[in-house]
Design a protein around this motif. Sequence first.
Motif, PDB file in Angstrom:
ATOM      1  N   THR A 176       0.826  -1.195   0.000  1.00  0.00           N
ATOM      2  CA  THR A 176       0.000   0.000   0.000  1.00  0.00           C
ATOM      3  C   THR A 176       0.869   1.258   0.000  1.00  0.00           C
ATOM      4  O   THR A 176       1.876   1.306   0.682  1.00  0.00           O
ATOM      5  CB  THR A 176      -0.891   0.031   1.260  1.00  0.00           C
ATOM      6  N   SER A 177       0.469   2.242  -0.774  1.00  0.00           N
ATOM      7  CA  SER A 177       1.159   3.531  -0.732  1.00  0.00           C
ATOM      8  C   SER A 177       0.126   4.636  -0.570  1.00  0.00           C
ATOM      9  O   SER A 177      -1.030   4.480  -0.964  1.00  0.00           O
ATOM     10  CB  SER A 177       2.000   3.752  -1.992  1.00  0.00           C
ATOM     11  N   ARG A 178       0.561   5.710   0.042  1.00  0.00           N
ATOM     12  CA  ARG A 178      -0.275   6.904   0.228  1.00  0.00           C
ATOM     13  C   ARG A 178       0.561   8.113  -0.152  1.00  0.00           C
ATOM     14  O   ARG A 178       1.762   8.137   0.075  1.00  0.00           O
ATOM     15  CB  ARG A 178      -0.689   7.076   1.686  1.00  0.00           C
ATOM     16  N   THR A 179      -0.123   9.129  -0.680  1.00  0.00           N
ATOM     17  CA  THR A 179       0.549  10.381  -1.013  1.00  0.00           C
ATOM     18  C   THR A 179      -0.128  11.514  -0.261  1.00  0.00           C
ATOM     19  O   THR A 179      -1.349  11.651  -0.284  1.00  0.00           O
ATOM     20  CB  THR A 179       0.504  10.656  -2.527  1.00  0.00           C
ATOM     21  N   ALA A 180       0.698  12.296   0.415  1.00  0.00           N
ATOM     22  CA  ALA A 180       0.234  13.500   1.104  1.00  0.00           C
ATOM     23  C   ALA A 180       0.798  14.691   0.352  1.00  0.00           C
ATOM     24  O   ALA A 180       1.894  14.608  -0.212  1.00  0.00           O
ATOM     25  CB  ALA A 180       0.717  13.501   2.552  1.00  0.00           C
ATOM     26  N   SER A 181       0.056  15.784   0.337  1.00  0.00           N
ATOM     27  CA  SER A 181       0.558  16.960  -0.369  1.00  0.00           C
ATOM     28  C   SER A 181       0.097  18.238   0.315  1.00  0.00           C
ATOM     29  O   SER A 181      -0.836  18.245   1.111  1.00  0.00           O
ATOM     30  CB  SER A 181       0.090  16.962  -1.827  1.00  0.00           C
ATOM     31  N   CYS A 182       0.758  19.313  -0.063  1.00  0.00           N
ATOM     32  CA  CYS A 182       0.354  20.632   0.401  1.00  0.00           C
ATOM     33  C   CYS A 182      -0.918  21.041  -0.338  1.00  0.00           C
ATOM     34  O   CYS A 182      -1.384  20.346  -1.247  1.00  0.00           O
ATOM     35  CB  CYS A 182       1.484  21.628   0.149  1.00  0.00           C
ATOM     36  N   CYS A 183      -1.446  22.173   0.026  1.00  0.00           N
ATOM     37  CA  CYS A 183      -2.700  22.659  -0.560  1.00  0.00           C
ATOM     38  C   CYS A 183      -2.575  22.907  -2.066  1.00  0.00           C
ATOM     39  O   CYS A 183      -3.468  22.561  -2.832  1.00  0.00           O
ATOM     40  CB  CYS A 183      -3.124  23.934   0.160  1.00  0.00           C
ATOM     41  N   CYS A 184      -1.449  23.460  -2.506  1.00  0.00           N
ATOM     42  CA  CYS A 184      -1.293  23.770  -3.932  1.00  0.00           C
ATOM     43  C   CYS A 184      -0.739  22.603  -4.734  1.00  0.00           C
ATOM     44  O   CYS A 184      -0.716  22.657  -5.959  1.00  0.00           O
ATOM     45  CB  CYS A 184      -0.433  25.018  -4.115  1.00  0.00           C
ATOM     46  N   GLY A 185      -0.274  21.531  -4.062  1.00  0.00           N
ATOM     47  CA  GLY A 185       0.218  20.347  -4.752  1.00  0.00           C
ATOM     48  C   GLY A 185       1.686  20.378  -5.128  1.00  0.00           C
ATOM     49  O   GLY A 185       2.208  19.414  -5.678  1.00  0.00           O
ATOM     50  N   GLN A 186       2.392  21.462  -4.821  1.00  0.00           N
ATOM     51  CA  GLN A 186       3.799  21.595  -5.181  1.00  0.00           C
ATOM     52  C   GLN A 186       4.690  20.643  -4.380  1.00  0.00           C
ATOM     53  O   GLN A 186       5.627  20.076  -4.914  1.00  0.00           O
ATOM     54  CB  GLN A 186       4.234  23.056  -4.964  1.00  0.00           C
ATOM     55  N   LEU A 187       4.394  20.433  -3.087  1.00  0.00           N
ATOM     56  CA  LEU A 187       5.190  19.565  -2.222  1.00  0.00           C
ATOM     57  C   LEU A 187       4.394  18.309  -1.901  1.00  0.00           C
ATOM     58  O   LEU A 187       3.251  18.386  -1.434  1.00  0.00           O
ATOM     59  CB  LEU A 187       5.555  20.304  -0.919  1.00  0.00           C
ATOM     60  N   ARG A 188       5.006  17.155  -2.168  1.00  0.00           N
ATOM     61  CA  ARG A 188       4.335  15.864  -1.945  1.00  0.00           C
ATOM     62  C   ARG A 188       5.287  14.894  -1.271  1.00  0.00           C
ATOM     63  O   ARG A 188       6.499  14.970  -1.464  1.00  0.00           O
ATOM     64  CB  ARG A 188       3.889  15.243  -3.271  1.00  0.00           C
ATOM     65  N   ILE A 189       4.696  13.962  -0.528  1.00  0.00           N
ATOM     66  CA  ILE A 189       5.460  12.857   0.035  1.00  0.00           C
ATOM     67  C   ILE A 189       4.661  11.583  -0.175  1.00  0.00           C
ATOM     68  O   ILE A 189       3.455  11.543   0.087  1.00  0.00           O
ATOM     69  CB  ILE A 189       5.807  13.068   1.530  1.00  0.00           C
ATOM     70  N   GLU A 190       5.336  10.570  -0.713  1.00  0.00           N
ATOM     71  CA  GLU A 190       4.709   9.261  -0.909  1.00  0.00           C
ATOM     72  C   GLU A 190       5.331   8.300   0.097  1.00  0.00           C
ATOM     73  O   GLU A 190       6.551   8.181   0.190  1.00  0.00           O
ATOM     74  CB  GLU A 190       4.937   8.740  -2.327  1.00  0.00           C
ATOM     75  N   VAL A 191       4.465   7.648   0.879  1.00  0.00           N
ATOM     76  CA  VAL A 191       4.905   6.687   1.889  1.00  0.00           C
ATOM     77  C   VAL A 191       4.397   5.305   1.507  1.00  0.00           C
ATOM     78  O   VAL A 191       3.421   5.175   0.776  1.00  0.00           O
ATOM     79  CB  VAL A 191       4.413   7.084   3.297  1.00  0.00           C
ATOM     80  N   GLN A 192       5.076   4.285   2.011  1.00  0.00           N
ATOM     81  CA  GLN A 192       4.739   2.896   1.692  1.00  0.00           C
ATOM     82  C   GLN A 192       4.289   2.167   2.946  1.00  0.00           C
ATOM     83  O   GLN A 192       4.791   2.430   4.033  1.00  0.00           O
ATOM     84  CB  GLN A 192       5.959   2.170   1.119  1.00  0.00           C
ATOM     85  N   GLY A 193       3.389   1.215   2.780  1.00  0.00           N
ATOM     86  CA  GLY A 193       2.976   0.358   3.885  1.00  0.00           C
ATOM     87  C   GLY A 193       1.986   1.023   4.819  1.00  0.00           C
ATOM     88  O   GLY A 193       1.509   2.137   4.584  1.00  0.00           O
ATOM     89  N   GLU A 194       1.698   0.303   5.881  1.00  0.00           N
ATOM     90  CA  GLU A 194       0.753   0.812   6.879  1.00  0.00           C
ATOM     91  C   GLU A 194       1.459   1.788   7.811  1.00  0.00           C
ATOM     92  O   GLU A 194       2.677   1.739   7.984  1.00  0.00           O
ATOM     93  CB  GLU A 194       0.164  -0.351   7.687  1.00  0.00           C
ATOM     94  N   THR A 195       0.686   2.632   8.455  1.00  0.00           N
ATOM     95  CA  THR A 195       1.246   3.568   9.416  1.00  0.00           C
ATOM     96  C   THR A 195       1.832   2.815  10.610  1.00  0.00           C
ATOM     97  O   THR A 195       1.328   1.762  10.997  1.00  0.00           O
ATOM     98  CB  THR A 195       0.173   4.581   9.889  1.00  0.00           C
TER      99      THR A 195
END
Length: 134
Positions: free
Chosen positions: A2-21
């Motif tokens: 599983t992967s999840r992507t978090a981003s800032c409001c404008c979408g310029q900065l993102r982080i993709e994480v793998q696995g469960e929290t």
Amino acid sequence: MTSRTASCCCGQLRIEVQGETLGTGVCHCLACQQRTGSVFATIAAYAAPYKVTGTATEYVRTGDHGAKFRFRFCPVCGSNVFHTGEGEEGFVMVAVGAFADPDFPPPQDSVYECRRHAWVQLPEGIARYDKDPP
């Protein structure tokens, strides 16, 4: 995996994480309140590796136990997206709101309960700490 992507409001900065929290928690300390502009911060920890895209502005803060935390914000929209602890490169803490997922799992713990606003109600059964446990 599983992967999840978090981003800032404008979408310029993102982080993709793998696995469960590794865990999700809320912090009511005054520094987190000021940093987020809210009455608490909600963060989810993930094991490395993770992938960051975009440019981040950094702010380093020293915690109560002397640890240094490096917070990453978008320089365009100002959104707080993630942070790391110096010397703790094995994981990253991501702002839960940056996932923009109302179905994100609830927190397992709450720290700095001594600073929690009286009207804030959290799920029953979570671990609660008056301050930050060592």
